[in-house]
Design a protein around this motif. Structure first.
Motif, mmCIF file in Angstrom:
data_model
loop_
_atom_site.group_PDB
_atom_site.id
_atom_site.type_symbol
_atom_site.label_atom_id
_atom_site.label_comp_id
_atom_site.label_asym_id
_atom_site.label_seq_id
_atom_site.Cartn_x
_atom_site.Cartn_y
_atom_site.Cartn_z
ATOM 1 N N PRO A 99 0.637 -1.448 0.050
ATOM 2 C CA PRO A 99 0.037 0.178 0.060
ATOM 3 C C PRO A 99 1.085 1.565 0.479
ATOM 4 O O PRO A 99 0.306 2.311 -0.549
ATOM 5 C CB PRO A 99 -0.374 0.151 1.224
ATOM 6 N N ALA A 100 2.330 1.123 0.477
ATOM 7 C CA ALA A 100 2.746 2.725 0.486
ATOM 8 C C ALA A 100 3.258 2.249 -1.158
ATOM 9 O O ALA A 100 4.358 3.389 -1.355
ATOM 10 C CB ALA A 100 4.049 2.257 1.361
ATOM 11 N N ALA A 101 2.945 1.490 -1.407
ATOM 12 C CA ALA A 101 4.187 1.747 -3.307
ATOM 13 C C ALA A 101 4.036 2.811 -4.265
ATOM 14 O O ALA A 101 2.907 3.328 -4.023
ATOM 15 C CB ALA A 101 3.165 0.392 -4.215
ATOM 16 N N SER A 102 4.624 3.712 -4.364
ATOM 17 C CA SER A 102 5.110 4.718 -5.143
ATOM 18 C C SER A 102 5.672 5.367 -6.279
ATOM 19 O O SER A 102 7.259 5.171 -5.322
ATOM 20 C CB SER A 102 4.125 5.966 -4.412
ATOM 21 N N SER A 103 6.227 5.035 -6.939
ATOM 22 C CA SER A 103 6.751 6.139 -7.834
ATOM 23 C C SER A 103 7.369 7.845 -7.606
ATOM 24 O O SER A 103 7.850 8.554 -7.986
ATOM 25 C CB SER A 103 6.537 6.107 -9.393
ATOM 26 N N LEU A 104 6.365 8.501 -6.236
ATOM 27 C CA LEU A 104 6.429 9.635 -6.231
ATOM 28 C C LEU A 104 7.312 9.675 -4.604
ATOM 29 O O LEU A 104 7.404 11.194 -4.353
ATOM 30 C CB LEU A 104 4.996 10.226 -5.663
ATOM 31 N N ALA A 105 7.911 8.585 -4.037
ATOM 32 C CA ALA A 105 8.806 8.740 -3.439
ATOM 33 C C ALA A 105 8.849 9.678 -2.154
ATOM 34 O O ALA A 105 9.531 10.235 -1.767
ATOM 35 C CB ALA A 105 8.524 7.318 -2.382
ATOM 36 N N GLY A 106 10.085 9.386 -3.579
ATOM 37 C CA GLY A 106 11.017 10.678 -3.125
ATOM 38 C C GLY A 106 11.281 12.111 -3.346
ATOM 39 O O GLY A 106 12.124 12.900 -3.266
ATOM 40 N N ASP A 107 10.377 12.645 -4.296
ATOM 41 C CA ASP A 107 9.782 13.501 -4.682
ATOM 42 C C ASP A 107 9.133 14.576 -3.612
ATOM 43 O O ASP A 107 8.415 15.646 -4.047
ATOM 44 C CB ASP A 107 9.142 13.895 -6.098
ATOM 45 N N VAL A 108 7.999 13.424 -3.020
ATOM 46 C CA VAL A 108 6.971 14.481 -1.935
ATOM 47 C C VAL A 108 7.669 15.260 -0.459
ATOM 48 O O VAL A 108 7.894 13.934 -0.125
ATOM 49 C CB VAL A 108 5.993 13.570 -2.213
ATOM 50 N N ALA A 109 7.535 16.222 -0.267
ATOM 51 C CA ALA A 109 7.470 15.803 1.829
ATOM 52 C C ALA A 109 6.897 15.262 1.990
ATOM 53 O O ALA A 109 6.034 14.117 1.630
ATOM 54 C CB ALA A 109 7.250 17.308 1.627
#
Length: 140
Positions: free
Chosen positions: A10-20
């Protein structure tokens, strides 16, 4: 955390490194709600299809057509009204229901076809009927 049975993270995301981190935490929280809703939809659809399977068997037993255009039109009108009340795009709701209806009809047709005796299947003699050449009945 990956779910062991499904492999779903459920925490999978391609945004993880780009978001506060605080934005990511809120995003994951909202997505968790979406995941719960999606799971509920799957179980609701499963229950709906169990009910429509019963309808399909009734229709097949009584040689009724797989589709019922008058019922389908009434359901679409009803769902469009409910969608408007729920502030959901009625056109989307109609597309969704049309997809479900087409699947239900496909299932009903399959149920009906599976109930029909195959033209290639050998005839099964009824009790008391000779089973074949040179026999005198079921005890021959």
């Amino acid at each position: 955390m990956t779910h062991p049975r499904s492999g779903f993270d459920p925490a999978a995301s391609s945004l993880a490194g780009d978001v506060a981190p605080e934005v990511m935490a809120e995003l994951l929280s909202v997505r968790s709600s979406i995941d719960n809703i999606d799971a509920t939809l799957v179980y609701l659809l499963a229950e709906r299809f169990k009910a429509t399977q019963r309808v399909g068997h009734l229709k097949a037993e009584h040689d009724l057509p797989a589709g019922d255009p008058q019922r389908e039109a009434a359901q679409i009108a009803r769902l469009r009204m409910l969608a408007e009340e729920a502030q959901l795009d009625p056109a989307f709701a109609e597309k969704f229901l049309n997809f479900i209806i087409s699947e239900v009809i496909r299932h009903h047709q399959a149920i009906s076809e599976n109930r029909r005796p195959s033209a290639e299947a050998p005839a099964v003699p009824s009790p008391g009927t000779p089973a074949g050449p040179g026999t005198t009945g079921p005890h021959a």
